[in-house]
Design an enzyme around this catalytic site. Structure first.
Site, PDB file in Angstrom:
ATOM      1  N   ASP A 160      63.868  25.902  16.622  1.00 36.10           N
ATOM      2  CA  ASP A 160      65.300  25.713  16.372  1.00 36.10           C
ATOM      3  C   ASP A 160      66.112  25.749  17.654  1.00 36.10           C
ATOM      4  OD1 ASP A 160      65.029  28.471  16.795  1.00 36.10           O
ATOM      5  OD2 ASP A 160      66.687  28.958  15.447  1.00 36.10           O
ATOM      6  N   ASP A 203      66.642  27.930  19.984  1.00 40.25           N
ATOM      7  CA  ASP A 203      67.465  29.078  20.364  1.00 40.25           C
ATOM      8  C   ASP A 203      66.787  29.935  21.424  1.00 40.25           C
ATOM      9  OD1 ASP A 203      65.546  30.420  18.861  1.00 40.25           O
ATOM     10  OD2 ASP A 203      66.995  31.620  17.727  1.00 40.25           O
ATOM     11  N   SER A 207      62.611  29.326  13.006  1.00 43.32           N
ATOM     12  CA  SER A 207      62.594  29.478  14.463  1.00 43.32           C
ATOM     13  C   SER A 207      61.236  29.130  15.067  1.00 43.32           C
ATOM     14  CB  SER A 207      63.037  30.897  14.820  1.00 43.32           C
ATOM     15  OG  SER A 207      63.319  31.014  16.186  1.00 43.32           O
TER      16      SER A 207
END
Length: 452
Positions: free
Chosen positions: A241, A243, A98
């Site tokens: 990532d 998100d 992430s």
């Protein structure tokens, strides 16, 4: 030592639990569970150089258990959650750490519905990583195959565009997109361009080592500068990532996840019958009163995408999110998707005919200081030592409707320390006193201070 944290498995690449042997065994454990549902797992990753090693180890474990693996290459985490449903796969696996630096990597796991696996299944996987699984290996004829899924990028782009109202276009709008040299480097700008926007893309040249490095949602300064240079209408920064999303308005002012959630709640409340929303314990205290004024019931969960999703499902929430920029729009996604969230923001601007600064202006977060504190000694020991000081801090902040959060991160070796209250001077004073006490105890000083 448990290998699962608040968001899957994560750690330093090539070091336990992200060493090739443990990752191979994790692949076998995932395969053992996946084959109870079907024979296909889809596998995506971000742009870290260690992704090649992790991918190879996971694939070896999966095919050894008789599971076919569809490789997606670099793709946002939310894309895997979407495609696991679209392709009727047994599970979806994401190789990513992430927002962490390239030094780390991790593994996130989705079930066949595109929802992160529950704690109970994590415990089963953890047990099987340590178990002897040789008797469960597939016979040679039954071993899995590996193939690349053609057209996955285009399929995901079309899905994201499909969440944007069909009658709207982004023509005449200038957008800066920072892809963090991560999983959305080839997707982020394309989505907005195909909808008609004039797009300026930065952070789209990954080299395996520059993911999240001085770019993206953790380092949005470059995005802010580019927005001001280009005279853009809005800036959108993703993380490694994709998100989480951090936004800046046309004036270069940063907007955090709480402000994004508040804006979406306000708009949905005015246009739809939204009754419930969810945030985590890290969100500003002032968002509770803001939601009450809108007539929205706000529910709080523990930190982490999985806990947030559980709360959203329990209370039928239309929107949920974290202050860090994870935003879930349940109508479209089962996990946080920065591109879907960004399109929601842009649609609000168009439908209300307002600038970015205007749509975010209603909600004012409570003043806070947020420090991420590296630590080496055991957290429980630190918590015992600092306990009396925290009690004094809570008592002082109670006079200004404030609070203190002192918790260990589930994804990095950091202590998350948040001090907030209605009196900004007291908040700053208390934060400084707490930092002094931590230094006296031998804990390193906090980094990345944030004042709002």
């Amino acid at each position: 030592m448990n290998i699962f944290g608040t968001d899957g498995v994560r750690g330093r690449a090539n070091v336990y639990p992200m060493d090739p042997i443990t990752v191979l065994r994790l692949g076998m454990a995932i395969g053992l569970e996946a084959r109870k549902v079907g024979t296909q797992v889809v596998l995506g990753k971000d742009t870290r150089i260690s992704g090649y090693m992790v991918e190879s180890a996971l694939v070896s474990g999966l095919v050894a258990m008789g599971v076919n693996v569809g490789l997606l290459g670099p793709m946002p985490t939310a894309a895997i959650a979407t495609l696991v449903r679209n392709l009727r796969a047994s599970m979806g696996v994401v190789i990513s750490a992430s927002h962490n630096s390239y030094l780390d990597n991790g593994v996130k796991i989705f079930d066949s519905e595109g929802i992160k696996i529950p704690l109970e299944l994590e415990e089963v996987l953890e047990s099987n990583v340590r178990a002897e699984l040789s008797s469960d290996l597939a016979q040679v004829r039954g071993m899995g195959k590996v193939y690349r899924i053609a057209g996955a990028v285009g399929r995901y782009i079309e899905f994201v565009k499909g969440t944007f109202p069909k009658r709207l276009k982004l023509s005449g709008m200038k957008i800066v997109v920072d892809c963090a040299n991560g999983a959305a480097y080839h997707i982020g700008g394309e989505v907005f361009w195909e909808l008609g926007a004039d797009v300026v893309v930065i952070g789209n040249k990954p080299d395996g080592l520059n993911i999240n490095h001085n770019c993206g949602s953790l380092h949005p300064e470059g995005m802010v500068q580019k927005v001001l240079e280009e005279g853009a209408d809005i800036g959108i920064a993703l993380d490694g990532d994709a998100d989480r999303v951090v936004v800046c308005d046309e004036k270069g002012r940063l907007v955090d996840g709480d402000q994004v959630i508040a804006s979406i709640m306000r708009h949905l409340r005015a246009t739809k019958s939204i009754t419930d929303a969810a945030v985590t314990t890290m969100s500003s205290k002032s968002i509770d009163s803001y939601a009450r004024e809108l007539g929205v019931r706000l529910h709080r969960s523990e930190v982490g995408d999985r806990h947030l999703v559980d709360t959203m499902r329990q209370h039928s929430c239309s929107v949920g999110g974290e202050k860090s920029g994870h935003i879930i729009l349940w109508e479209h996604s089962t996990t946080s998707d920065s591109l879907v969230a960004a399109l929601q923001i842009l649609s609000i601007m168009l439908l209300e005919n307002k600038s970015a600064s205007s749509i975010f202006g209603d909600f004012v977060p409570m003043p806070r200081v947020h420090r991420d504190i590296p630590y080496s000694m055991e957290f429980d020991h630190i918590a015992r030592l600092i306990g009396p000081t925290l009690s004094d801090v809570e008592q002082a902040l109670g006079r200004v409707n404030g609070r203190v959060i002192f918790r260990r991160s589930g994804t990095e070796r950091l202590i998350r320390c948040v001090i907030e209250g209605e009196d900004p001077k007291l908040v700053a004073l208390v934060a400084d006193e707490l930092s002094i006490k931590l230094r006296e105890l031998g804990v390193e000083n906090g980094v990345e201070p944030e004042m709002q």
